[in-house]
Structure formats: C-alpha cells, structure tokens
Design an enzyme around this catalytic site. Structure first.
Site, mmCIF file in Angstrom:
data_model
loop_
_atom_site.group_PDB
_atom_site.id
_atom_site.type_symbol
_atom_site.label_atom_id
_atom_site.label_comp_id
_atom_site.label_asym_id
_atom_site.label_seq_id
_atom_site.Cartn_x
_atom_site.Cartn_y
_atom_site.Cartn_z
ATOM 1 N N GLY A 241 0.703 -1.348 0.136
ATOM 2 C CA GLY A 241 -0.159 0.077 0.040
ATOM 3 C C GLY A 241 0.831 1.479 0.030
ATOM 4 O O GLY A 241 0.191 2.341 -0.465
ATOM 5 N N PHE A 242 2.086 1.197 0.532
ATOM 6 C CA PHE A 242 2.807 2.539 0.539
ATOM 7 C C PHE A 242 3.716 2.322 -0.657
ATOM 8 O O PHE A 242 4.599 3.586 -0.695
ATOM 9 C CB PHE A 242 3.519 2.504 1.990
ATOM 10 C CG PHE A 242 2.883 2.507 3.184
ATOM 11 C CD1 PHE A 242 1.799 3.370 3.157
ATOM 12 C CD2 PHE A 242 3.212 1.622 4.343
ATOM 13 C CE1 PHE A 242 1.020 3.886 4.465
ATOM 14 C CE2 PHE A 242 2.376 1.864 5.288
ATOM 15 C CZ PHE A 242 1.273 3.123 5.417
ATOM 16 N N ASP B 268 2.444 -1.800 15.048
ATOM 17 C CA ASP B 268 1.902 -2.933 13.954
ATOM 18 C C ASP B 268 2.786 -4.166 13.870
ATOM 19 O O ASP B 268 3.475 -4.532 12.770
ATOM 20 C CB ASP B 268 2.261 -1.837 12.578
ATOM 21 C CG ASP B 268 1.394 -2.692 11.243
ATOM 22 O OD1 ASP B 268 0.436 -3.337 11.649
ATOM 23 O OD2 ASP B 268 1.578 -2.320 10.420
ATOM 24 N N SER C 225 6.532 0.407 -3.800
ATOM 25 C CA SER C 225 7.352 -0.754 -4.244
ATOM 26 C C SER C 225 8.648 -0.903 -3.596
ATOM 27 O O SER C 225 9.310 -0.019 -3.429
ATOM 28 C CB SER C 225 7.181 -0.872 -5.624
ATOM 29 O OG SER C 225 5.870 -0.630 -6.322
ATOM 30 N N VAL C 226 9.117 -1.995 -3.325
ATOM 31 C CA VAL C 226 10.550 -2.513 -3.205
ATOM 32 C C VAL C 226 11.174 -3.223 -4.205
ATOM 33 O O VAL C 226 10.816 -3.972 -4.619
ATOM 34 C CB VAL C 226 10.237 -3.463 -1.640
ATOM 35 C CG1 VAL C 226 11.705 -3.652 -1.120
ATOM 36 C CG2 VAL C 226 9.469 -2.839 -0.714
#
Length: 634
Positions: free
Chosen positions: A318-319, A433, A321-322
């Site tokens: 959601g935040f 989290d 791409s890696v």
C-alpha cells in the site's frame, strides 16, 4: 435513473441465478425419532448429495444432535416454515442442576455465517468462587461446589470484563430471554431447559461467501434477507453523478470559460503547490536538524543507479514498491520507493528517526534514505529470506518450513527486538504494527523487526501514551487501541500484537479461519486454550517431547500476551524470560473471554484511515444485529 434501476435489477438477477446454481443439491428426507430432517439439513451417514454439509446433524438414541462450535445440543424443534430451530445443551435438557456441555461465547454466535441468534441476547454465565457472593443476581448451584468454593450462575451476563473478587470464569451459554429481573435459580433452570432459537438462511450464507453484504429486509418470520454488492452499486451511482456534474460544468464553462476556468485552475495549482511545499519543508527541516544522527542521504540519481533503473522488484504494498539494489561495494540492499498519496511526511519522518537511531541485531537496519522533491525512498539492508508470513503458515500437502527449535529462536529474537524498542533506547518506542509481515529474516533466518511507519515515541517514566487515532492491522490490534473503555495505550499494546503473532507461529495458520475443518478450530486461541486447560494434546504430527514442550510454551506465552486487560499482560522483558525459561515454570492464564470477536471478525475497512479502522473493528467487538458481513482475507 432508468440506467441505475436496470443495473440493480440485473445485479440481483445475476446473484440469484449464481446462488441457485451453486446450491442445487438433492432434496432428501430422513428422520430421527419424531424429527423430520430435510434440506438444508442432513444426517451423518446420508448420501453425499443429500442436504448441505454446513448444516449436518447426527442422530443418537432417537435424539437429533447438533454440534455448534465446541458445544453439543439436542434439536428440540425445526420450523422449516420460519427457518428456525430450537436447541438445548445436552447437559441442561432435563432441567436438573448441571453445567453446560461446553462454553458458547457471544462471538461464536455473532460471527457464524450459517446461523443467527433470533430472540436472545441473553447468556447464563457460570463461575467458581472461593468467596460467598452477596449480590442477589448471582445464584448458587446447590449440586456443585462446597468446601472451599461454590459454583454460581448469573442471568443476562453478556460481558464478563469484571468478575467478582475470588471468582474464576467456567463457561457461558445462550439462554432464552425470560423478561424477568433477577430470576430465581429454579426460573433459570427452566429457561435453560427451554433452550434457545437459531435462524438460518442458505442464501445469506452464500452471499457472505462471495464477500457481499447480507441484511434483513423485513422483520417478520420467516426473515427475508437482501444481498447487496455495495461497492458495485456505489461505483455506478458515482459514475452517474459525475456524468451529470460533468454536463453541468460543460454548460457553465461555455458561459464563463474565460473567467471561471482560469480562476479554478489557478486556485487548484496554487493550493497543490502550497500543500506539497509545506510537506517537503517539514521533512527538510527535520532532516536538517537530525543530520548528524542519521544514516546516509542519497540523491534520486543514486537510487536509480543502485537499483539499476528499478529492474528487480521484490514486492509491492500500500505504501509503494520495494526493489533489490546494490551499493558500490557490493552490499545488497532493499529500496522502498514511497507513494506520496499513501506514505505521509509524518510517517516518513517516523521511519527515518526511529530506525536511523537503532542498532540491534533484531531490528532491521536503515542504511540510508532519499528525500528529493516528491521522490522519497528508504534504503534497508537486504533480507534474502523475506518476511515471516511466507514461512509460518502451513499449506496443505507441505511440511512445516521450520523446526520447532528454530521457531522458538525466531520468537525469542523477535521478542528481544521489541524489548529493545521498549526499554533499550533513550525513549520508549511503541511499534503499533507487530505482525508476521513486518518481521524480516536474514540469510541465517535471524528475525528483524521492520516497518516503523506507525511507531510513536514516549518517555519511559510515563506508564501510558496519548494516541489520537487507531493504529495497526486488524487481527493484531490491542483492544485499548480501538476503544479507551479497555484501558490506556502503552507498551502492553505491542505485547498483545506479539501474542497474536506467537499463536500464529505455533498454530501454523491464521488465528481466525472460517474454513477450518472443525468448527471448534475456527478461532485458534480459543481452541488451543481449551486443549491446554483440559490436558489435551495439540494434535501435532511427528514430534518428540521437546518439540511438544516448545509448542505448548509458545501457546501459553501467547495466551498471556492477549489478555483483555493490559495490566494482566506481561512486559516484553518478562516475555523474553518466559521464552528462555522452562515449561514447568509457566502457568495457564485466565481465558481471554472477550478476545475472540475482534479476531473472528473478517470485515475489513474500505480505506486506510484510522477512523475507518476503528469503526470496522468496533463493529467486530460489539456486533451488529441486523447485518452480517464476511470477507475471506483477514
């Protein structure tokens, strides 16, 4: 309106046709005693094509028996006309002094997609008390107890967050609503003997299995249900609304295009520029103040070179791409490219300031970062074995990825990392989290706590921390993060999340699984507690005594960590001691009575906002008498 009406009609028709096609089973008829058994019900031993497997009953000594979660009930009456059945606990059916066969929790009734409680929201709760209870609401069972303790029952006790001093919860069961206050023990026995009603709707169950929403459309027996795919309907309505607005603005623009359009465009661009500039300025001010304390800062050109123009993608979330990358010296790295719309300036500062100061073997290392205009990136050490969730969930036909000894090592390493965050730094760092996805494994499978976007600092001398919004992932969020009625937010909130993580490691599965082979195993913490409390085994395959002890240790510690009250949970320092200690030193904690609703709930929020998360989970905690909602991915 005509287009919308036609679409709704076609949607309902398509769903009805699909449901009928999937539900076409042979309508067989059998009997047990004087009870007629027909669709959707079936008896064990009936041909496979008869009835629906979700509504299977059994027959013993001419009595119809229904297994409902961990309980066993006689079926006194089935009304096919009203789609209801009346059931009574096998131990309470004769109206004599006794305890229920098994405990049936409110969460189990509220979250069942096959059945729905009808006219009861009342429970009879049994407890063992070492002291005499003076409260007239508590009735003593004359046939049980004696000596140093007595057994009491209380009527209309839906929540047991505050048991009387000296009392231990035994079990609870639904009971018919008697419209009486403080009934006598004899009246409670009579109500227990009369059982309680459950309604069923095969169509509603099928609706929920398709991730739609099913709700009562008419409050009269038999209940009528309406299945709706709100997402599709909302999408169509929005399309029509925007189409009408578009036509309206076209007319307006033709009239005043040389005045209104330039003003709107100029105002929008100015607002966007000032908003983006403010966010960038906040990050730059922070980075300037902390420059001497943080990892290396890279330019966006450096990031492109290190990732070979973002050639090798490791994953997407959601935040952002890696990507896999490499520093000039050959050191492998993982570069997280952040999306501005998802990862805020505050979360970026959180991540850099938190991990940038930490150097611990069980906390992921932040090698560097990039903040250049709207381009932001975080550069971590590369974790070749990915995240823990890819290894601990046992798939059918495949062996467990880790030995039990390795699972214990990973649990201990993770606990040490969280303990360091809580007590090893200048300030206490709350992660908020903790979950398998955020525990990364290096080349030697050493665990490292990662993803500090939701983290928060607070001074060690304070016992609690002020949090303005709900943080975390459903299934791992501590109760006090959802509602302050459960207490103050503190480091014990991370302990709760770690407990849920431990139980999933021990179980090799998600804690809540509606597709479990046995109904008693739908919610793993409840099942494993009952097994341990009754001296049963954990149904492990091909294990020795040492491995059985490790599994029990992980489960017991996990159950301590998920206690409803934060004050009843151990600190992470104590958790580390428990993981390092002996199984003989561990005692089974009280059963976390109200923990299961949160985790059995599978309704996910429709956005990432904290208010949406809070609303979603509170519905799971307190229930909704009119609407069932189900989604397969927790």
């Amino acid at each position: 309106m005509e287009v919308l009406t036609a679409f709704i009609f076609l949607s309902i028709f398509a769903f009805t046709h699909d449901t009928q096609a999937r539900s076409l089973l042979q309508v067989c008829s059998s009997s047990c005693g004087d009870q007629n058994i027909s669709y959707p019900f079936r008896l064990k031993g009936d041909p496979a094509s008869c009835g629906d497997p979700d509504y299977e009953l059994s027959c013993s000594n001419n009595k119809t028996i229904m297994e409902y979660y961990s309980g066993k009930f006689y079926v006194k009456k089935i009304s096919y006309e009203n789609r209801t059945l009346n059931i009574v606990d096998v131990n309470l059916a004769n109206g004599t002094c006794n305890l229920p066969y098994r405990s049936v929790l409110p969460s189990e009734v509220g979250n069942d997609i096959r059945y729905k409680g009808m006219a009861f929201k009342t429970y009879a709760s049994f407890m063992n008390c070492s002291k005499i209870i003076r409260d007239p609401a508590y009735k003593k069972l004359p046939c049980l107890g004696g000596g140093t303790s007595d057994v009491y029952v209380i009527y209309d006790s839906y929540m047991l967050s505050n048991l009387p001093v000296g009392c231990k919860f035994i079990s609870m069961t639904p009971i018919a609503h008697g419209n009486v206050n403080n009934p006598s023990y004899e009246a409670i026995l009579k109500l227990l003997k009369s059982g309680f009603d459950l309604g069923w709707s095969v169509e509603c169950r099928d609706c929920l299995l398709q991730n739609y929403t099913c709700q009562i459309s008419e409050y009269a027996l038999p209940f009528n249900y309406q299945c709706s795919n709100y997402e599709s309907l909302v999408s169509i309505v929005l399309t029509i609304v925007f189409s009408l607005l578009g036509n309206f603005f076209i007319v307006i623009s033709l009239i005043a295009r040389f005045i209104l359009a330039p003003i709107v465009i100029l105002g929008f661009l100015l607002h966007k520029f000032r908003k983006e500039r403010k966010a960038v300025d906040n990050v730059e001010i922070f980075l300037g103040n902390q420059q001497s304390l943080m990892p290396k800062r890279y330019s966006y050109t450096d990031i492109i070179a290190m990732t070979n123009h973002f050639k090798d993608i490791l994953g997407e979330g959601g935040f952002g791409s890696v990507y896999k990358g490499q520093l000039p010296g050959g050191y492998l790295i993982a570069v997280k490219m952040l999306k501005n719309t998802k990862f805020t300036a505050e979360e970026f500062i959180n991540e850099v300031s938190t991990i940038g100061r930490i150097h611990h073997v069980n906390v992921v290392q932040l090698v560097g970062f990039c903040s250049e205009g709207s381009n932001r990136a975080l550069v971590y050490e590369f974790m070749p074995n990915g995240s823990l969730d890819k290894h601990i969930y046992v798939k059918e036909g495949r062996a467990q990825s880790f030995s039990w000894e390795k699972l214990l090592e990973i649990a201990l390493g993770t606990a040490r990392g969280i303990e360091y965050l809580h007590s090893g730094c200048d300030v206490c760092i709350l992660h908020f989290d903790i979950k398998p996805h955020n525990i990364l494994l290096d080349q030697n499978f050493i665990p490292k706590v990662a993803d500090f976007g939701l983290a928060k600092f607070h001074p060690k001398e304070f016992d609690f921390v002020s949090v303005s919004s709900t943080r975390g992932t459903i299934g791992y969020i501590a109760p006090e993060l959802i509602s302050r009625n459960f207490g103050s937010v503190s480091s014990k909130s991370d302990v709760y999340s770690f407990g849920m993580l431990l139980l999933e490691m021990a179980g090799g599965r998600k804690n809540a699984d509606l597709k479990a082979k046995s109904s008693s195993k739908v919610y793993f913490p409840s099942w494993v507690y009952d097994r341990l409390d009754n001296g049963g085994d954990l149904e492990l395959q091909n294990v020795d005594e040492i491995e059985i002890e490790i599994a029990k240790r992980l489960c017991i510690i996990g159950l301590w960590c998920i206690q409803m009250k934060a004050s009843d949970r151990p600190s992470m320092t104590k958790v580390v001691e428990m993981l390092e200690g002996k199984i003989e030193d561990l005692k089974l904690p009280p059963k976390p009575v109200l923990s299961s609703p949160q985790h059995l709930c599978t309704r996910e929020p429709q956005s990432n906002s904290s208010s949406e998360i809070s609303e979603s989970v509170e519905m799971c905690l307190y229930g909704d008498s009119n609407v069932y909602s189900h989604q397969s991915n927790v």
